[in-house]
Scaffold this motif. Structure first.
Motif, PDB file in Angstrom:
ATOM      1  N   LEU A  35      55.129 -83.693   6.105  1.00  0.00           N
ATOM      2  CA  LEU A  35      54.085 -83.364   7.090  1.00  0.00           C
ATOM      3  C   LEU A  35      53.170 -82.263   6.704  1.00  0.00           C
ATOM      4  O   LEU A  35      51.992 -82.104   6.888  1.00  0.00           O
ATOM      5  N   GLY A  36      53.614 -81.441   5.612  1.00  0.00           N
ATOM      6  CA  GLY A  36      52.932 -80.280   5.035  1.00  0.00           C
ATOM      7  C   GLY A  36      51.729 -80.909   4.333  1.00  0.00           C
ATOM      8  O   GLY A  36      50.695 -80.305   4.426  1.00  0.00           O
TER       9      GLY A  36
ATOM     10  N   GLU B 237      54.188 -91.728   2.304  1.00  0.00           N
ATOM     11  CA  GLU B 237      55.355 -91.209   2.021  1.00  0.00           C
ATOM     12  C   GLU B 237      56.138 -90.480   3.078  1.00  0.00           C
ATOM     13  O   GLU B 237      57.339 -90.420   3.099  1.00  0.00           O
ATOM     14  N   LEU B 238      55.354 -89.927   4.215  1.00  0.00           N
ATOM     15  CA  LEU B 238      55.863 -89.496   5.425  1.00  0.00           C
ATOM     16  C   LEU B 238      56.831 -90.545   5.960  1.00  0.00           C
ATOM     17  O   LEU B 238      57.848 -90.072   6.429  1.00  0.00           O
ATOM     18  N   GLY B 239      55.982 -91.735   6.127  1.00  0.00           N
ATOM     19  CA  GLY B 239      56.758 -92.775   6.675  1.00  0.00           C
ATOM     20  C   GLY B 239      58.208 -93.232   5.973  1.00  0.00           C
ATOM     21  O   GLY B 239      59.066 -93.556   6.562  1.00  0.00           O
ATOM     22  N   ASP B 240      58.101 -93.159   4.769  1.00  0.00           N
ATOM     23  CA  ASP B 240      59.314 -93.321   3.998  1.00  0.00           C
ATOM     24  C   ASP B 240      60.501 -92.272   4.418  1.00  0.00           C
ATOM     25  O   ASP B 240      61.681 -92.701   4.535  1.00  0.00           O
TER      26      ASP B 240
ATOM     27  N   LEU C  85      49.235 -82.241   6.913  1.00  0.00           N
ATOM     28  CA  LEU C  85      48.568 -81.091   7.632  1.00  0.00           C
ATOM     29  C   LEU C  85      47.534 -80.522   6.448  1.00  0.00           C
ATOM     30  O   LEU C  85      46.558 -80.449   6.814  1.00  0.00           O
ATOM     31  N   LEU C  86      47.815 -80.494   5.360  1.00  0.00           N
ATOM     32  CA  LEU C  86      47.116 -79.944   4.159  1.00  0.00           C
ATOM     33  C   LEU C  86      45.544 -80.815   4.164  1.00  0.00           C
ATOM     34  O   LEU C  86      44.517 -80.239   3.986  1.00  0.00           O
ATOM     35  N   HIS C  87      45.779 -82.169   3.999  1.00  0.00           N
ATOM     36  CA  HIS C  87      44.909 -83.043   4.198  1.00  0.00           C
ATOM     37  C   HIS C  87      43.821 -82.943   5.408  1.00  0.00           C
ATOM     38  O   HIS C  87      42.669 -82.926   5.204  1.00  0.00           O
ATOM     39  N   ILE C  88      44.382 -82.747   6.577  1.00  0.00           N
ATOM     40  CA  ILE C  88      43.862 -82.527   7.778  1.00  0.00           C
ATOM     41  C   ILE C  88      42.850 -81.059   7.208  1.00  0.00           C
ATOM     42  O   ILE C  88      41.444 -80.999   7.871  1.00  0.00           O
ATOM     43  N   VAL C  89      43.521 -80.145   6.988  1.00  0.00           N
ATOM     44  CA  VAL C  89      42.755 -78.852   6.971  1.00  0.00           C
ATOM     45  C   VAL C  89      41.497 -79.145   5.756  1.00  0.00           C
ATOM     46  O   VAL C  89      40.585 -78.559   5.933  1.00  0.00           O
TER      47      VAL C  89
ATOM     48  N   ILE D  39      60.684 -90.656   7.061  1.00  0.00           N
ATOM     49  CA  ILE D  39      61.247 -90.896   8.368  1.00  0.00           C
ATOM     50  C   ILE D  39      62.231 -91.917   8.438  1.00  0.00           C
ATOM     51  O   ILE D  39      63.048 -91.702   8.968  1.00  0.00           O
ATOM     52  N   LEU D  40      62.001 -93.192   7.750  1.00  0.00           N
ATOM     53  CA  LEU D  40      62.768 -94.134   7.798  1.00  0.00           C
ATOM     54  C   LEU D  40      64.186 -94.003   6.985  1.00  0.00           C
ATOM     55  O   LEU D  40      65.169 -94.514   7.417  1.00  0.00           O
ATOM     56  N   ASP D  41      63.967 -92.958   6.177  1.00  0.00           N
ATOM     57  CA  ASP D  41      65.369 -92.452   5.288  1.00  0.00           C
ATOM     58  C   ASP D  41      65.911 -91.318   6.105  1.00  0.00           C
ATOM     59  O   ASP D  41      67.226 -90.934   5.848  1.00  0.00           O
ATOM     60  N   HIS D  42      65.593 -90.958   7.218  1.00  0.00           N
ATOM     61  CA  HIS D  42      65.957 -90.091   8.278  1.00  0.00           C
ATOM     62  C   HIS D  42      66.254 -88.824   7.246  1.00  0.00           C
ATOM     63  O   HIS D  42      67.377 -87.852   7.530  1.00  0.00           O
ATOM     64  N   ASP D  43      65.338 -88.486   6.446  1.00  0.00           N
ATOM     65  CA  ASP D  43      65.606 -87.374   5.652  1.00  0.00           C
ATOM     66  C   ASP D  43      64.770 -86.090   6.219  1.00  0.00           C
ATOM     67  O   ASP D  43      63.444 -86.027   5.806  1.00  0.00           O
ATOM     68  N   LEU D  44      65.136 -85.373   7.022  1.00  0.00           N
ATOM     69  CA  LEU D  44      64.493 -84.363   7.888  1.00  0.00           C
ATOM     70  C   LEU D  44      63.520 -83.422   6.846  1.00  0.00           C
ATOM     71  O   LEU D  44      62.621 -82.733   7.031  1.00  0.00           O
ATOM     72  N   ASN D  45      64.388 -82.910   5.843  1.00  0.00           N
ATOM     73  CA  ASN D  45      63.992 -82.102   4.952  1.00  0.00           C
ATOM     74  C   ASN D  45      62.530 -82.644   4.102  1.00  0.00           C
ATOM     75  O   ASN D  45      61.614 -81.760   4.068  1.00  0.00           O
TER      76      ASN D  45
END
Length: 257
Positions: free
Chosen positions: A63-64, A46-49, A67-71, A51-57
């Motif tokens: 990314l959140g 989903e993050l990859g999608d 990051l939650l999964h890493i934590v 990024i490709l869509d250039h949707d920074l929001n």
């Protein structure tokens, strides 16, 4: 943007929430590394999608989630006294310092290629038996092909110029066509794989990410086909009953949208 103090405070807030969820939420208490694995893969895509869509929001939101999964993994690791989030952070910090002797040591580099070459050589000195050990077995084939080629290039196993790579593509295409004419299904599949592998390599020489390029084409095709479907529906027509020439009219319209 936020100050470093604000960033650390936000991260501390996330760690606190993770502690609370793990202690109080029935779903969060039940999770293991194994049950989270497929969700982590999904979040990464989903993050990859985004990024490709250039949707920074959307990138920020995804990314959140990552990051939650890493934590979450670090929290589970701490419960068995194997590691916690500090160990994770310190581990990657030490690796980055060790792998960047041109920043934190006396090694001199001229360009990005030198950095990649040093990176792979250092990994071998760390005890890895092969430069390909760092390529995950479960990667999708197209991504894996790209990573394999990047890895071997990092230790000098590479062509000298793009022209040679394209000649290899043409050679593989001819071998594929020969097997198509022969009608040998197994050989056709093998040669087709060689064609794809050589095309991925050529893309690397041109600075093209093959996974991103193909996914953009997937998105482009899907958007145009959905336009075709909507147009057919507006005329009360079923695509199955339309001729290719009729559909091509809408397809050409879609290309102009």
């Amino acid at each position: 943007m936020n100050t470093r103090e604000d960033q650390l405070q936000a991260f501390n807030r996330l760690l606190t929430i993770m502690d609370e969820l793990r202690a109080q939420c029935p779903w969060d208490k039940k999770q293991t590394m194994e049950t989270l694995r497929h969700l982590t893969i999904e979040e990464t895509y989903e993050l990859g999608d985004a990024i490709l869509d250039h949707d920074l929001n959307e990138v920020k939101k995804e990314l959140g989630d990552v990051l939650l999964h890493i934590v979450f993994y670090a929290k589970i690791g701490s419960e068995t006294n194997h590691f916690d989030i500090a160990d994770v952070c310190n581990g990657i910090c030490e690796k980055l310092i060790h792998r960047h002797p041109h920043i934190y040591g006396n090694v001199k580099v001229e360009n990005e290629a030198d950095v990649k070459r040093n990176w792979e050589n250092l990994k071998l000195k760390e005890g890895k038996k092969s430069v390909l050990e760092g390529v995950p077995k479960s990667l999708p084939a197209l991504v894996k092909a790209s990573r394999i080629q990047e890895k071997v290039s990092g230790v000098g196993f590479d062509w000298d110029e793009p022209k040679q790579v394209w000649e290899k593509v043409e050679e593989e295409l001819q071998e594929f066509q020969d097997e198509v004419k022969a009608g040998n299904q197994e050989a056709m599949e093998s040669e087709f794989g060689d064609v794809l592998f050589s095309m991925v390599n050529y893309a690397r020489y041109l600075g093209i990410n093959p996974e991103n390029a193909l996914e953009r084409t997937n998105k482009k095709f899907s958007k145009r086909f959905q336009y075709l479907e909507l147009k057919a529906k507006s005329l009360n027509k079923n695509l199955k009953d339309m001729t290719l020439r009729e559909m091509d009219v809408f397809w050409e319209e879609a290309k102009k949208q």
